[in-house]
Scaffold this active site. Structure first.
Site, mmCIF file in Angstrom:
data_model
loop_
_atom_site.group_PDB
_atom_site.id
_atom_site.type_symbol
_atom_site.label_atom_id
_atom_site.label_comp_id
_atom_site.label_asym_id
_atom_site.label_seq_id
_atom_site.Cartn_x
_atom_site.Cartn_y
_atom_site.Cartn_z
ATOM 1 N N ASP A 119 16.992 -6.761 1.758
ATOM 2 C CA ASP A 119 15.589 -6.930 1.390
ATOM 3 C C ASP A 119 15.455 -8.176 0.506
ATOM 4 O O ASP A 119 15.962 -9.236 0.858
ATOM 5 C CB ASP A 119 15.081 -5.644 0.715
ATOM 6 C CG ASP A 119 13.578 -5.618 0.517
ATOM 7 O OD1 ASP A 119 12.858 -5.343 1.486
ATOM 8 O OD2 ASP A 119 13.125 -5.896 -0.606
ATOM 9 N N HIS A 325 14.494 -0.325 8.273
ATOM 10 C CA HIS A 325 14.768 -1.204 7.138
ATOM 11 C C HIS A 325 15.854 -0.653 6.223
ATOM 12 O O HIS A 325 16.503 -1.407 5.508
ATOM 13 C CB HIS A 325 13.470 -1.403 6.345
ATOM 14 C CG HIS A 325 13.584 -2.401 5.246
ATOM 15 N ND1 HIS A 325 13.814 -3.738 5.466
ATOM 16 C CD2 HIS A 325 13.515 -2.257 3.892
ATOM 17 C CE1 HIS A 325 13.854 -4.381 4.307
ATOM 18 N NE2 HIS A 325 13.694 -3.509 3.341
#
Length: 354
Positions: A119, A325
């Site tokens: 991220d 994710h």
């Protein structure tokens, strides 16, 4: 067989504090039992995570004869979270993160490091490799593709209304609404549930990339599956899995309640600062060997965003996992095996003990 992971009070690692360029940092530190290691690996988390987000990778890397260093980044967990104003917002910039990583490596006596990111941490490790090419020997990023510096400032609104509508949630994060309305322990807990995949009884998600968090519905949100990777596939001992998720959720909630959301949200308020720093960088290339692991089902950092990375990252290795994710916890065995192979073949070569 379950993938090994550390717990918050795991005796295999230590929790340390230090001061980096004037700010207190907390970091997890681990070394092999025999005290010898082949290389030092820094793991850099993103939003809305903590150093503990690497819980499945930390014991794995220690077992691979690595010194492992995992900081809570600025504003998160037990690291300082200066309020801005009055503090300079640049404390939350990517360049500041790179400077702090360099300083921590110096304090640990590590002249060379391998950097792993996820991220925001992925963005940080690419830029740190560019700012400190003599320090960073290799880079791996999970889910986050490389984005080259731009000579023209592109606002977040321009991105959202143009090529990346799935970044719409960032406009909510950068604004005042969440910080003002997510303050209590229960609100923070439900907020984290939403971001980590929690849904209503009818299966409705409370986080949408295009718009962000549905604050009105948070009181009825269910468990957060992505706070424990085993929950995605395990059908046995379901109560144990749920209990594990709740324990992790409580840990995250407690850590976020130390400072609230102000610090983490500031990372979304530094776009122009990061752009101005990029103008001083002097290169668009990442010359170190890079491993990029994409999540095939990542709805925000979609695999398509990595198209053309080879033009700026000539020594690129690509891999993919069947994950969203939250690949670090959803598919930890697959991620770890990919990293292990890359370490053996690329990062350590003939020096490897793997």
């Amino acid at each position: 067989m379950p993938v090994d992971k550390i717990t918050p009070d795991d005796s295999r690692v230590s929790h340390r504090e230090t001061v980096l360029n004037g700010q207190k940092y907390h970091y997890i530190h681990g070394v092999p039992k025999h005290g010898k290691f082949k290389a030092t690996v820094f793991l850099i988390h993103g939003w809305p995570d903590l150093s503990y987000g690497w819980r499945y990778q930390i014991p794995f890397l220690i077992q691979q004869n690595m010194q492992v260093v995992v900081p809570d980044m600025m504003g998160y967990g037990r690291t300082d979270a200066p309020r801005s104003p009055p503090a300079d917002l640049r404390l939350y910039s990517i360049k500041r993160a790179a400077d702090d990583i360099s300083e921590l490596a110096k304090q640990l006596g590590a002249p060379k490091i391998i950097l792993g990111g996820h991220d925001w941490g992925g963005i940080v490790v690419y830029r740190t490799a560019q700012w400190y090419p003599e320090l960073v020997t290799h880079v791996f990023s999970v889910c986050t593709p490389y984005t080259a510096p731009s000579r023209r400032f592109i606002s977040l609104a321009e991105m959202v209304h143009g090529p990346l509508p799935q970044f719409g949630y960032q406009m909510q994060l950068a604004g005042p609404e969440l910080e003002a309305n997510v303050t209590s322990c229960d609100q923070v807990r439900n907020f984290l549930r939403a971001l980590y995949g929690g849904r209503s009884e009818q299966g409705k998600p409370y986080f949408r990339p295009e718009t962000g968090i549905d604050l009105d519905g948070l009181e009825t949100i269910g468990v957060a599956p992505s706070l424990d990777g085993e929950a995605c596939s395990s059908e046995m001992n379901s109560q144990i899995v749920i209990d594990s998720r709740l324990q992790e959720l409580e840990y995250y909630t407690r850590e976020y309640m130390r400072h609230g959301l102000h610090g983490p949200l500031n990372w979304y308020r530094t776009r122009r600062i990061n752009f101005e720093d990029d103008l001083k960088l002097g290169t668009k290339m990442v010359k170190q060997p890079v491993l990029f692991i994409s999540g095939r089902h990542d709805a925000v950092l979609t695999p398509e965003m990595s198209k053309g990375m080879e033009a700026f990252v000539p020594r690129l290795t690509r891999r993919e996992v069947e994950a969203s994710h939250w690949a670090l916890t959803q598919t930890p065995e697959e991620v770890n095996n990919i990293v292990k192979e890359w370490l053996r073949e690329v990062a350590l070569g003939s020096r490897s003990l793997l």
